[in-house]
Design a protein around this motif. Structure first.
Motif, PDB file in Angstrom:
ATOM      1  N   LEU A  64     -32.574   1.309 -81.766  1.00 43.11           N
ATOM      2  CA  LEU A  64     -32.701   2.060 -80.518  1.00 43.11           C
ATOM      3  C   LEU A  64     -34.128   2.454 -80.179  1.00 43.11           C
ATOM      4  N   ARG A  65     -34.360   2.558 -78.886  1.00 39.99           N
ATOM      5  CA  ARG A  65     -35.619   3.049 -78.336  1.00 39.99           C
ATOM      6  C   ARG A  65     -35.288   4.133 -77.317  1.00 39.99           C
ATOM      7  N   VAL A  66     -36.145   5.125 -77.232  1.00 44.88           N
ATOM      8  CA  VAL A  66     -36.000   6.187 -76.237  1.00 44.88           C
ATOM      9  C   VAL A  66     -37.245   6.153 -75.365  1.00 44.88           C
ATOM     10  N   LEU A  67     -37.052   6.059 -74.053  1.00 44.02           N
ATOM     11  CA  LEU A  67     -38.168   6.135 -73.108  1.00 44.02           C
ATOM     12  C   LEU A  67     -38.247   7.549 -72.569  1.00 44.02           C
ATOM     13  N   PHE A  68     -39.459   8.077 -72.494  1.00 44.98           N
ATOM     14  CA  PHE A  68     -39.629   9.421 -71.961  1.00 44.98           C
ATOM     15  C   PHE A  68     -40.951   9.550 -71.230  1.00 44.98           C
ATOM     16  N   ARG A  69     -40.968  10.493 -70.317  1.00 44.11           N
ATOM     17  CA  ARG A  69     -42.184  10.843 -69.590  1.00 44.11           C
ATOM     18  C   ARG A  69     -42.704  12.148 -70.156  1.00 44.11           C
ATOM     19  N   ALA A  70     -44.013  12.265 -70.218  1.00 37.92           N
ATOM     20  CA  ALA A  70     -44.627  13.490 -70.721  1.00 37.92           C
ATOM     21  C   ALA A  70     -45.206  14.270 -69.554  1.00 37.92           C
ATOM     22  N   SER A  71     -44.743  15.494 -69.404  1.00 37.89           N
ATOM     23  CA  SER A  71     -45.334  16.410 -68.433  1.00 37.89           C
ATOM     24  C   SER A  71     -46.057  17.480 -69.250  1.00 37.89           C
ATOM     25  N   PRO A  72     -46.830  18.333 -68.619  1.00 35.67           N
ATOM     26  CA  PRO A  72     -47.586  19.329 -69.392  1.00 35.67           C
ATOM     27  C   PRO A  72     -46.731  20.234 -70.286  1.00 35.67           C
ATOM     28  N   ASP A  73     -45.511  20.529 -69.868  1.00 31.97           N
ATOM     29  CA  ASP A  73     -44.701  21.467 -70.659  1.00 31.97           C
ATOM     30  C   ASP A  73     -43.382  20.893 -71.168  1.00 31.97           C
ATOM     31  N   ALA A  74     -43.081  19.625 -70.853  1.00 27.83           N
ATOM     32  CA  ALA A  74     -41.790  19.071 -71.261  1.00 27.83           C
ATOM     33  C   ALA A  74     -41.881  17.563 -71.472  1.00 27.83           C
ATOM     34  N   LEU A  75     -40.937  17.056 -72.242  1.00 28.88           N
ATOM     35  CA  LEU A  75     -40.719  15.620 -72.388  1.00 28.88           C
ATOM     36  C   LEU A  75     -39.424  15.307 -71.663  1.00 28.88           C
ATOM     37  N   ILE A  76     -39.480  14.399 -70.718  1.00 31.41           N
ATOM     38  CA  ILE A  76     -38.325  14.074 -69.884  1.00 31.41           C
ATOM     39  C   ILE A  76     -37.755  12.743 -70.350  1.00 31.41           C
ATOM     40  N   LEU A  77     -36.581  12.792 -70.981  1.00 33.94           N
ATOM     41  CA  LEU A  77     -35.955  11.592 -71.527  1.00 33.94           C
ATOM     42  C   LEU A  77     -35.314  10.804 -70.392  1.00 33.94           C
ATOM     43  N   ARG A  78     -35.761   9.561 -70.217  1.00 33.33           N
ATOM     44  CA  ARG A  78     -35.329   8.755 -69.079  1.00 33.33           C
ATOM     45  C   ARG A  78     -34.330   7.657 -69.421  1.00 33.33           C
ATOM     46  N   PHE A  79     -34.411   7.113 -70.656  1.00 37.86           N
ATOM     47  CA  PHE A  79     -33.558   5.973 -70.987  1.00 37.86           C
ATOM     48  C   PHE A  79     -33.432   5.857 -72.493  1.00 37.86           C
ATOM     49  N   ILE A  80     -32.284   5.373 -72.939  1.00 37.53           N
ATOM     50  CA  ILE A  80     -32.081   5.072 -74.359  1.00 37.53           C
ATOM     51  C   ILE A  80     -31.355   3.737 -74.440  1.00 37.53           C
ATOM     52  N   GLY A  81     -31.836   2.866 -75.317  1.00 36.11           N
ATOM     53  CA  GLY A  81     -31.197   1.566 -75.451  1.00 36.11           C
ATOM     54  C   GLY A  81     -31.903   0.707 -76.484  1.00 36.11           C
ATOM     55  N   SER A  82     -31.444  -0.525 -76.605  1.00 39.71           N
ATOM     56  CA  SER A  82     -32.053  -1.487 -77.526  1.00 39.71           C
ATOM     57  C   SER A  82     -33.382  -1.966 -76.945  1.00 39.71           C
ATOM     58  N   HIS A  83     -34.113  -2.700 -77.741  1.00 41.27           N
ATOM     59  CA  HIS A  83     -35.392  -3.252 -77.269  1.00 41.27           C
ATOM     60  C   HIS A  83     -35.188  -4.066 -75.994  1.00 41.27           C
ATOM     61  N   ASP A  84     -34.183  -4.943 -75.990  1.00 43.12           N
ATOM     62  CA  ASP A  84     -33.928  -5.782 -74.820  1.00 43.12           C
ATOM     63  C   ASP A  84     -33.529  -4.955 -73.602  1.00 43.12           C
ATOM     64  N   GLU A  85     -32.707  -3.922 -73.811  1.00 41.44           N
ATOM     65  CA  GLU A  85     -32.299  -3.057 -72.701  1.00 41.44           C
ATOM     66  C   GLU A  85     -33.496  -2.293 -72.134  1.00 41.44           C
ATOM     67  N   VAL A  86     -34.403  -1.871 -73.001  1.00 41.73           N
ATOM     68  CA  VAL A  86     -35.611  -1.176 -72.545  1.00 41.73           C
ATOM     69  C   VAL A  86     -36.468  -2.121 -71.719  1.00 41.73           C
ATOM     70  N   GLN A  87     -36.636  -3.359 -72.183  1.00 39.70           N
ATOM     71  CA  GLN A  87     -37.431  -4.330 -71.434  1.00 39.70           C
ATOM     72  C   GLN A  87     -36.838  -4.565 -70.047  1.00 39.70           C
ATOM     73  N   LYS A  88     -35.521  -4.687 -69.982  1.00 39.40           N
ATOM     74  CA  LYS A  88     -34.837  -4.892 -68.701  1.00 39.40           C
ATOM     75  C   LYS A  88     -35.040  -3.669 -67.799  1.00 39.40           C
ATOM     76  N   TYR A  89     -34.903  -2.457 -68.365  1.00 41.24           N
ATOM     77  CA  TYR A  89     -35.110  -1.227 -67.611  1.00 41.24           C
ATOM     78  C   TYR A  89     -36.526  -1.148 -67.055  1.00 41.24           C
ATOM     79  N   LEU A  90     -37.499  -1.518 -67.861  1.00 42.28           N
ATOM     80  CA  LEU A  90     -38.898  -1.448 -67.433  1.00 42.28           C
ATOM     81  C   LEU A  90     -39.194  -2.430 -66.300  1.00 42.28           C
ATOM     82  N   ARG A  91     -38.513  -3.572 -66.272  1.00 43.93           N
ATOM     83  CA  ARG A  91     -38.720  -4.540 -65.180  1.00 43.93           C
ATOM     84  C   ARG A  91     -38.226  -3.989 -63.848  1.00 43.93           C
TER      85      ARG A  91
END
Length: 93
Positions: A64-91
């Motif tokens: 599994l991989r977790v994608l997140f955005r970093a803001s000054p006061d929080a980490l915003i979790l945007r997606f969780i999935g396998s490597h292939d699912e993350v690549q597809k999400y990023l496209r």
């Protein structure tokens, strides 16, 4: 300073769908991430990789991989999935 975690509703659904042990592994990794992010020596073993200006990936085990955005006061979790699912999400991002 500990960063708070904001979990996207889609990520919440995905977490609930994981097997119990895998879900526990993800939650523990997220707690470590919230405590260590922004402290390079502390998060060196967490498998964090910068993908964009404020977009990051964190490995959770081999599957599994977790994608997140970093803001000054929080980490915003945007997606969780396998490597292939993350690549597809990023496209589509």
């Amino acid at each position: 300073m500990r960063k708070s975690l904001v979990i996207d509703p889609d990520v919440q659904k995905r977490l609930r769908a994981l097997p119990r042990e895998q879900c526990a592994e993800v939650v523990l990794k997220l707690l470590e991430l919230g405590n260590a992010f922004g402290k390079p020596h502390a998060h060196s073993g967490l498998g964090i990789r910068k993908l964009g200006a404020d977009l990051f990936e964190c490995r959770v085990g081999l599957a599994l991989r977790v994608l997140f955005r970093a803001s000054p006061d929080a980490l915003i979790l945007r997606f969780i999935g396998s490597h292939d699912e993350v690549q597809k999400y990023l496209r589509t991002f």
